[in-house]
Write an enzyme that holds these catalytic residues in place. Structure first.
Site, PDB file in Angstrom:
ATOM      1  N   CYS A 111       0.823  -1.364   0.039  1.00 47.74           N
ATOM      2  CA  CYS A 111       0.047   0.046   0.052  1.00 47.74           C
ATOM      3  C   CYS A 111       0.725   1.391   0.056  1.00 47.74           C
ATOM      4  CB  CYS A 111      -0.856  -0.206   1.223  1.00 47.74           C
ATOM      5  SG  CYS A 111      -1.982  -1.537   1.279  1.00 47.74           S
ATOM      6  N   HIS A 247      -3.569   6.933   3.191  1.00 48.05           N
ATOM      7  CA  HIS A 247      -4.057   5.530   2.604  1.00 48.05           C
ATOM      8  C   HIS A 247      -5.361   5.267   3.112  1.00 48.05           C
ATOM      9  CE1 HIS A 247      -4.159   1.488   1.180  1.00 48.05           C
ATOM     10  NE2 HIS A 247      -3.690   1.024   2.601  1.00 48.05           N
ATOM     11  N   ASN A 277     -10.219  -0.648   0.572  1.00 44.57           N
ATOM     12  CA  ASN A 277      -9.027  -0.663   0.735  1.00 44.57           C
ATOM     13  C   ASN A 277      -8.196  -0.837  -0.824  1.00 44.57           C
ATOM     14  OD1 ASN A 277      -6.065  -0.535   0.792  1.00 44.57           O
ATOM     15  ND2 ASN A 277      -6.120  -1.751   2.924  1.00 44.57           N
TER      16      ASN A 277
HETATM   17  O1  UT7 Z   1      -3.446  -1.678   3.875  1.00 44.88           O
HETATM   18  C1  UT7 Z   1      -3.017  -2.277   5.121  1.00 44.88           C
HETATM   19  C2  UT7 Z   1      -4.301  -3.468   5.215  1.00 44.88           C
HETATM   20  N1  UT7 Z   1      -4.807  -3.788   6.302  1.00 44.88           N
HETATM   21  C3  UT7 Z   1      -5.250  -3.095   7.503  1.00 44.88           C
HETATM   22  O2  UT7 Z   1      -5.604  -1.935   7.503  1.00 44.88           O
HETATM   23  C4  UT7 Z   1      -5.958  -3.856   8.474  1.00 44.88           C
HETATM   24  C5  UT7 Z   1      -5.977  -3.356   9.767  1.00 44.88           C
HETATM   25  N2  UT7 Z   1      -6.855  -4.184  10.677  1.00 44.88           N
HETATM   26  C6  UT7 Z   1      -8.389  -3.957  10.860  1.00 44.88           C
HETATM   27  O3  UT7 Z   1      -8.856  -2.877   9.935  1.00 44.88           O
HETATM   28  C7  UT7 Z   1      -9.145  -4.647  11.888  1.00 44.88           C
HETATM   29  O4  UT7 Z   1      -8.255  -5.396  12.726  1.00 44.88           O
HETATM   30  C8  UT7 Z   1     -10.151  -5.643  11.075  1.00 44.88           C
HETATM   31  C9  UT7 Z   1     -11.230  -4.687  10.496  1.00 44.88           C
HETATM   32  C10 UT7 Z   1      -9.353  -6.421  10.138  1.00 44.88           C
HETATM   33  C11 UT7 Z   1     -10.636  -6.446  12.277  1.00 44.88           C
HETATM   34  O5  UT7 Z   1     -11.220  -5.698  13.200  1.00 44.88           O
HETATM   35  P1  UT7 Z   1     -11.087  -5.690  14.703  1.00 44.88           P
HETATM   36  O6  UT7 Z   1     -11.794  -4.913  15.408  1.00 44.88           O
HETATM   37  O7  UT7 Z   1      -9.613  -6.190  14.920  1.00 44.88           O
HETATM   38  O8  UT7 Z   1     -11.846  -7.387  14.718  1.00 44.88           O
HETATM   39  P2  UT7 Z   1     -11.281  -8.820  15.298  1.00 44.88           P
HETATM   40  O9  UT7 Z   1     -10.453  -9.359  14.379  1.00 44.88           O
HETATM   41  O10 UT7 Z   1     -10.871  -8.608  16.843  1.00 44.88           O
HETATM   42  O11 UT7 Z   1     -12.757  -9.430  15.418  1.00 44.88           O
HETATM   43  C12 UT7 Z   1     -13.720  -9.205  16.143  1.00 44.88           C
HETATM   44  C13 UT7 Z   1     -14.863 -10.150  16.116  1.00 44.88           C
HETATM   45  C14 UT7 Z   1     -14.401 -11.616  16.060  1.00 44.88           C
HETATM   46  O12 UT7 Z   1     -15.159 -12.541  16.696  1.00 44.88           O
HETATM   47  P3  UT7 Z   1     -15.214 -13.007  18.180  1.00 44.88           P
HETATM   48  O13 UT7 Z   1     -13.910 -13.961  18.070  1.00 44.88           O
HETATM   49  O14 UT7 Z   1     -15.286 -11.815  18.936  1.00 44.88           O
HETATM   50  O15 UT7 Z   1     -16.562 -13.983  18.417  1.00 44.88           O
HETATM   51  C15 UT7 Z   1     -14.299 -11.935  14.558  1.00 44.88           C
HETATM   52  O16 UT7 Z   1     -14.619 -13.263  14.191  1.00 44.88           O
HETATM   53  O17 UT7 Z   1     -15.356  -9.970  14.869  1.00 44.88           O
HETATM   54  C16 UT7 Z   1     -15.506 -11.102  14.193  1.00 44.88           C
HETATM   55  N3  UT7 Z   1     -15.432 -10.666  12.735  1.00 44.88           N
HETATM   56  C17 UT7 Z   1     -16.489 -10.561  11.930  1.00 44.88           C
HETATM   57  N4  UT7 Z   1     -17.901 -10.476  12.249  1.00 44.88           N
HETATM   58  C18 UT7 Z   1     -18.614 -10.365  11.245  1.00 44.88           C
HETATM   59  C19 UT7 Z   1     -14.421 -10.519  12.082  1.00 44.88           C
HETATM   60  N5  UT7 Z   1     -14.594 -10.326  10.871  1.00 44.88           N
HETATM   61  C20 UT7 Z   1     -15.878 -10.271  10.744  1.00 44.88           C
HETATM   62  C21 UT7 Z   1     -17.182  -9.838   9.520  1.00 44.88           C
HETATM   63  N6  UT7 Z   1     -18.298  -9.732  10.071  1.00 44.88           N
HETATM   64  N7  UT7 Z   1     -16.341  -9.643   8.422  1.00 44.88           N
END
Ligand code: UT7
Length: 320
Positions: A111, A247, A277
């Site tokens: 990115c 970004h 993104n």
């Molecule tokens: O260019 C660089 C690219 N990358 C980035 O910028 C990514 C940076 N990171 C992020 O944007 C965030 O970490 C994410 C959006 C990827 C994830 O958000 P989060 O707040 O860190 O969520 P998490 O991974 O802690 O997940 C929380 C919960 C989990 O469920 P449990 O274990 O609490 O029951 C996940 O399984 O949300 C669940 N979950 C979802 N639920 C519905 C994860 N993805 C989804 C989804 N829909 N798409």
């Protein structure tokens, strides 16, 4: 001599995939995606590959600049999702647009790629080697994300953005870039695995994998840090900057940077809601929209800042 952007163009695929569309095959919902990322929809390509999107963005940028392909000395294309292992997407673009006087090559900085591309151009201009070129960010990440991984595939979209850059007296004011290869595994997509006459012919391609929390933590620290650093090193104040073009990775990362930097949201344009993104393409696509919306005026000061796999980061202070 320094780098001035004299033309900008973008191209995204026509097909829109909304958050609700994803629920057909993924255990997710519009509310979760919007709340955690700010994304409402993304473009997914069914026909145009990375090269085709880049060609269209490049043509639009050249038209905007009033520059013909023969005038270009280089085509630098940043991508993590080229159509081939080789030749480079840049070579294909060069041939298709007819920029036959230009050297063409790809760079892989995820990115941060468009920003790194601008900095390579700066090296060429400062040393007097070249006078004009194209810097392109183009991606079809839809083919490398794992569409069964809900915490990953919802984040990305396809698209391309391109800038015609020219060696001029004013333009790029200051730049910085960096890499921390110790964190290369937090966001990766392995290429073909070893498969040869000794191991057996079974090369496989991987899908993108990401430790979202690690990337998130890194980004909310790094983006404000590099913006502050570039301001300090150039002797400018936040108020001197007309726009902070960040970004488009996650709206929460952008909002956190806005808060930490204590800058008004009006100076931080976003389009992540519509395109998600698009990696190396996100900054030039946003610049193109800003120009079309009449937001950019000659002399405006902009900080462009990005981060991505590598881990890499970069920031540029430019005068439009
Ligand atoms: O260019 C660089 C690219 N990358 C980035 O910028 C990514 C940076 N990171 C992020 O944007 C965030 O970490 C994410 C959006 C990827 C994830 O958000 P989060 O707040 O860190 O969520 P998490 O991974 O802690 O997940 C929380 C919960 C989990 O469920 P449990 O274990 O609490 O029951 C996940 O399984 O949300 C669940 N979950 C979802 N639920 C519905 C994860 N993805 C989804 C989804 N829909 N798409």
């Amino acid at each position: 001599m320094t780098t001035r952007i004299i033309g900008i163009g973008a191209c995204v695929p026509d097909t829109i995939v909304t958050n609700n569309d994803l629920t057909a095959f993924l255990d997710t919902n519009d509310e979760w995606i919007r709340e955690r990322t700010g994304i409402g929809e993304r473009r997914v390509s069914t026909e145009m590959g990375t090269t085709a999107l880049a060609v269209e963005a490049a043509k639009r940028a050249m038209e905007d600049a009033g520059v013909s392909p023969e005038e270009l000395d280089f085509v630098i294309l940043a991508t993590s999702s080229g159509d081939n292992s080789f030749p480079s997407a840049a070579s294909e673009v060069q041939g298709i647009i007819g920029a036959l006087n230009a050297v063409a090559f790809d760079i892989s900085a995820a990115c941060s790629g468009f920003i790194f591309g601008l900095h390579i151009a700066q090296g060429f201009f400062a040393s007097g080697i070249y006078k004009k070129g194209l810097v392109i960010g183009a991606e079809t990440l839809s083919k490398v994300v794992d569409w069964s991984d809900r915490s990953n595939c919802i984040l990305f979209g396809d698209g391309a953005g391109a800038a015609v850059v020219s060696a001029e007296e004013t333009g790029l004011i200051h730049m910085l870039m960096g890499t921390d290869g110790r964190k290369s595994k937090v966001l990766d997509c392995v290429g073909r695995t070893l498969g040869n006459c000794l191991t057996g012919f079974k090369p496989e391609m991987g899908f993108m994998k990401m430790d979202g929390k690690e990337v998130f933590k890194f980004a909310v620290r790094k983006v404000p840090e590099i913006v502050n650093q570039i301001l300090d090193e150039s002797g400018l104040a936040k108020d001197d900057i007309d726009y902070f073009v960040l970004h488009q990775a996650n709206m929460r990362i952008i909002e956190s940077a806005v808060k930490r930097l204590d800058i008004p949201m009006e100076k931080v344009p976003t389009n992540i809601e519509r395109y998600a993104n698009t990696s190396a393409a996100s900054i030039p696509i946003l610049l193109d929209e800003m120009k079309k919306d009449g937001k950019l005026h000659r002399g405006d000061k902009l900080i462009l800042a990005g981060f991505g796999a590598g881990l890499t980061w970069g920031a540029t202070l430019i005068e439009w």
